[in-house]
Enzyme design. Sequence first.
Site, PDB file in Angstrom:
ATOM      1  N   ARG A 266      -1.429   2.101  22.601  1.00 56.02           N
ATOM      2  CA  ARG A 266      -2.946   2.505  22.539  1.00 56.02           C
ATOM      3  C   ARG A 266      -3.674   1.938  21.048  1.00 56.02           C
ATOM      4  O   ARG A 266      -4.613   0.945  21.252  1.00 56.02           O
ATOM      5  CB  ARG A 266      -3.264   4.012  22.469  1.00 56.02           C
ATOM      6  CG  ARG A 266      -4.320   4.337  23.464  1.00 56.02           C
ATOM      7  CD  ARG A 266      -4.229   5.842  23.773  1.00 56.02           C
ATOM      8  NE  ARG A 266      -2.713   6.115  24.346  1.00 56.02           N
ATOM      9  CZ  ARG A 266      -2.355   5.833  25.555  1.00 56.02           C
ATOM     10  NH1 ARG A 266      -3.156   5.745  26.302  1.00 56.02           N
ATOM     11  NH2 ARG A 266      -0.922   6.089  25.709  1.00 56.02           N
ATOM     12  N   THR A 267      -3.020   2.386  20.028  1.00 58.78           N
ATOM     13  CA  THR A 267      -3.627   1.924  18.948  1.00 58.78           C
ATOM     14  C   THR A 267      -3.451   0.439  18.667  1.00 58.78           C
ATOM     15  O   THR A 267      -4.299  -0.168  18.042  1.00 58.78           O
ATOM     16  CB  THR A 267      -3.213   2.885  17.766  1.00 58.78           C
ATOM     17  OG1 THR A 267      -3.283   4.092  18.167  1.00 58.78           O
ATOM     18  CG2 THR A 267      -3.857   2.836  16.373  1.00 58.78           C
TER      19      THR A 267
ATOM     20  N   LYS B 112      16.814  -8.730   5.762  1.00 55.16           N
ATOM     21  CA  LYS B 112      17.580  -9.487   4.473  1.00 55.16           C
ATOM     22  C   LYS B 112      17.400  -8.530   3.145  1.00 55.16           C
ATOM     23  O   LYS B 112      17.778  -9.043   2.219  1.00 55.16           O
ATOM     24  CB  LYS B 112      16.859 -10.830   4.231  1.00 55.16           C
ATOM     25  CG  LYS B 112      17.187 -11.917   5.135  1.00 55.16           C
ATOM     26  CD  LYS B 112      16.644 -13.229   4.852  1.00 55.16           C
ATOM     27  CE  LYS B 112      16.590 -14.277   6.045  1.00 55.16           C
ATOM     28  NZ  LYS B 112      15.616 -15.227   5.763  1.00 55.16           N
TER      29      LYS B 112
ATOM     30  N   ARG C  72       1.300   0.833  10.922  1.00 56.23           N
ATOM     31  CA  ARG C  72       1.763   2.002  11.694  1.00 56.23           C
ATOM     32  C   ARG C  72       3.338   2.015  11.357  1.00 56.23           C
ATOM     33  O   ARG C  72       3.832   1.234  12.354  1.00 56.23           O
ATOM     34  CB  ARG C  72       1.416   2.232  12.954  1.00 56.23           C
ATOM     35  CG  ARG C  72       1.822   3.712  13.680  1.00 56.23           C
ATOM     36  CD  ARG C  72       1.081   3.517  15.038  1.00 56.23           C
ATOM     37  NE  ARG C  72       1.554   4.726  15.699  1.00 56.23           N
ATOM     38  CZ  ARG C  72       0.607   5.464  16.381  1.00 56.23           C
ATOM     39  NH1 ARG C  72      -0.596   5.229  16.339  1.00 56.23           N
ATOM     40  NH2 ARG C  72       0.855   6.716  16.817  1.00 56.23           N
TER      41      ARG C  72
ATOM     42  N   HIS D  59      -4.619   9.904  10.777  1.00 51.59           N
ATOM     43  CA  HIS D  59      -4.792   8.834  11.606  1.00 51.59           C
ATOM     44  C   HIS D  59      -6.462   8.491  11.563  1.00 51.59           C
ATOM     45  O   HIS D  59      -6.899   9.012  12.615  1.00 51.59           O
ATOM     46  CB  HIS D  59      -4.255   9.356  12.813  1.00 51.59           C
ATOM     47  CG  HIS D  59      -4.125   8.125  14.019  1.00 51.59           C
ATOM     48  ND1 HIS D  59      -4.510   6.948  13.574  1.00 51.59           N
ATOM     49  CD2 HIS D  59      -3.855   8.202  15.364  1.00 51.59           C
ATOM     50  CE1 HIS D  59      -4.407   6.173  14.929  1.00 51.59           C
ATOM     51  NE2 HIS D  59      -3.917   7.078  15.894  1.00 51.59           N
TER      52      HIS D  59
END
Lengths: 331, 331, 331
Positions: C65-66, C94, C115, C148
């Site tokens: 969704r986000t 790496k 996120r 959030h």
Amino acid sequence: MTKMAHHDLFHIIDARPFDRLLLDELVELTSLARAMGQSKEGSAFLSGLLQHKRAMLYFTQPSTRTFLSFNNACQILGIGTSEIRDRSISSEVKGETFEDSIRTFSSYVDVIIMRTPGDGRADKAAQLMDSIPRRIPIINAGSGKDQHPTQALLDVYTLQRSFADRGGIDGKVIGMIGDLKRGRTVRSLSYLMKNYRDVRLVFIAPPTFEMEADIRQHLATNGIEFAETTCLDEVLPQLDALYVTRMQSEHDAGDESKSFDYARYSITKKELEQMRPDSIIMHPLPRGPEIHPTVDQDPRAVYWRQERNGMWMRVAVLIKLFGAEQQLIDG
Amino acid sequence: MTKMAHHDLFHIIDARPFDRLLLDELVELTSLARAMGQSKEGSAFLSGLLQHKRAMLYFTQPSTRTFLSFNNACQILGIGTSEIRDRSISSEVKGETFEDSIRTFSSYVDVIIMRTPGDGRADKAAQLMDSIPRRIPIINAGSGKDQHPTQALLDVYTLQRSFADRGGIDGKVIGMIGDLKRGRTVRSLSYLMKNYRDVRLVFIAPPTFEMEADIRQHLATNGIEFAETTCLDEVLPQLDALYVTRMQSEHDAGDESKSFDYARYSITKKELEQMRPDSIIMHPLPRGPEIHPTVDQDPRAVYWRQERNGMWMRVAVLIKLFGAEQQLIDG
Amino acid sequence: MTKMAHHDLFHIIDARPFDRLLLDELVELTSLARAMGQSKEGSAFLSGLLQHKRAMLYFTQPSTRTFLSFNNACQILGIGTSEIRDRSISSEVKGETFEDSIRTFSSYVDVIIMRTPGDGRADKAAQLMDSIPRRIPIINAGSGKDQHPTQALLDVYTLQRSFADRGGIDGKVIGMIGDLKRGRTVRSLSYLMKNYRDVRLVFIAPPTFEMEADIRQHLATNGIEFAETTCLDEVLPQLDALYVTRMQSEHDAGDESKSFDYARYSITKKELEQMRPDSIIMHPLPRGPEIHPTVDQDPRAVYWRQERNGMWMRVAVLIKLFGAEQQLIDG
């Protein structure tokens, strides 16, 4: 197809309801868009046509060709795309239902193009859309063992265009070879042949992989002539088109694919010699050993062009879906 | 490079054939594009320049930097992109050959930018393109142990630009430190130095990681002066540029990387004190312990700018590739 | 939020510092952008607004969704996007540090939307940006257990818009139900209520999942009335809004989620009957069994609209972030 009327497209779930009028219109639009895409000016025009639309590419079933051709078709038209190609990165891992996932996608975009494992998924998504206020179209890009309607459309386009100087598909003899039993493409194409006059089909396959009874029944009901054979050589000189398909070994119950005799059902230089000079060889790709790479150099091998046709046919489908066909014609 | 002529670019497989004329032109184009990108108007101009082109980013070998800089370079120019970064989502899982995959990509886009495991892949793709009717350019973005030509170009740009007030690269002393044996970047850069006058190279590495004989031979043949040392302190005051590289431990046969003595071959505040005030420190990134993060604050540390230069050099490369350089100059 | 002033936005790490002035402005901009997006002309205007900007979507923590709402918000504004959604394809394999990865992203783009797993990551990235010459904004898209913030903003927007005819959020009674202890959304929203007059909150949860002491303390300090109950039926008729949340079972220490009694804390047709006709039901989605799908048909269920609001609020946030709000207003 949940809804279908002359010259009106919404969900595209199944190629079977497409009629001649719509097929001819899509073929026209494809050629028009393709010609436009040749010039920088035409490309600029196309890229503004649907710039206000956004698409979701929901492809959790592996696919290169269909994904890329839709993605590039969207780009040609200025349609922004979002993609989910890996289920592990999505909210399904938090236990979201299929319906809620689809409705979520529909919140952000204007069309969902989907290819997910499991049968009937695209149809289920279309039904959900028909029940909510912000209804958007669903395009089935070959989910599960379902229909793969845009593949059938690009096949029709390739046939029609290849025979442009010879009256199109009407009256042609079309051979189909390989795994006819499980191949979606040859099944769909056979189905659509009812829209054309005097087409004759020739199915070439060993008994294990022969065309299923439902298609043969459909052909009989619609008065489409067809023949079945296990011998390629015998029929090669008659064919206008030979549609070659690969073994659908991913759908094997046991080991049946291994029994397929490529020595008898492949295209090599030897088969080319028996074919008519104005015939064509098609393949939905990816290919296995059924067409030898040296065949690619023959002018009758049109499968790479067919692949690129897929992108342009999808451009046409999106234009039609969003009702921009008149703008394309006027542009 | 399958084809290469003055002021003409097609496939970009290897930096070695690039001559001074082309290097200078690309440096110019990079600076020009970069300056344009500073304003909203300039950005709008750039974003229309190649809006009719589409690129395939085929990156099945892990890469952040090269992928992102090509992706953003494409966006700057309005080039639509498709990406494959995970082999498991592609048709190779259905057994498609490498050649057929590449040809498929080429059906949909105008350039393929690739970084895939295995050696010689980009060259193989370029050869395939040269044998088919719809030929498109291939850019090697660092496949396998092959050349990484656009990295070499951005290194040249960074050197040339950093010494803009001091006559460019000509006449400079350039140190290279770290895993010289296996580092593609230092090898390519050494190679390209034949295009500049009176450059002197200093290789700083323990014997296990010293520059390979083929490069030393190339330098000797082309009359480029070079020295080798195991002692960094000794040479630091002479250097105009110090190109630092990381251990290529992913290419270890045994445990050789663990033997590398970072205490002797790293850059910290102490080394900075011995360097000339007008010198520069470069690094292709990502870095390991060979440059301490506190060095970042020093104005001589240009590696973050070098990274951003990579994006703009790739903008220039794409402009040149599609023949839009005059439009950029006139715009 | 590293920096925060009236009508000035840079990093967006935490919703807590947002004041009424800024909240009201963002609500306005959201409605404006959304209205514009209804027409093809408006969409064309929006798509040119930030065409010179590029964004990095760094989403190595699963999110549909986000991710989709930010990706589509960027597309609406003409912002090019690059994505990393799978850590295995990046340079972290790496051994690159988090800081070097973030700085690398910042070399190519104009904003990083992130996120990632682990707490405090967005804040750390913002601090890094504040220490380098090419400073770009960081947007926290819900990293780890952190705030959030854009979710809190879209919740405020949905409340404000749903009550547009009834004076907005001021004076409303807002119930919150479910996993209040661990739900970021209800915590943030509670926090922001200090910006509104005469709001009353009602927390509905079993003791195991009740709202934490810090939020209750915050409400007391700011004079915001609130009540706590374990009985949904009792309070349903009073509510203007009911904010439903799912079990955060991914944060379970043991098996606590399994003890949650959905029979007592879910919304079904029965609960709808007890609610006011002008009330609304919200949910941040994805949902579990706490809202029965049949509730979706009720006009008071606004969670699907709330989801779409998220995209438009993010459009507004990006416009504000890049200082294009006056252009939007004038456009």
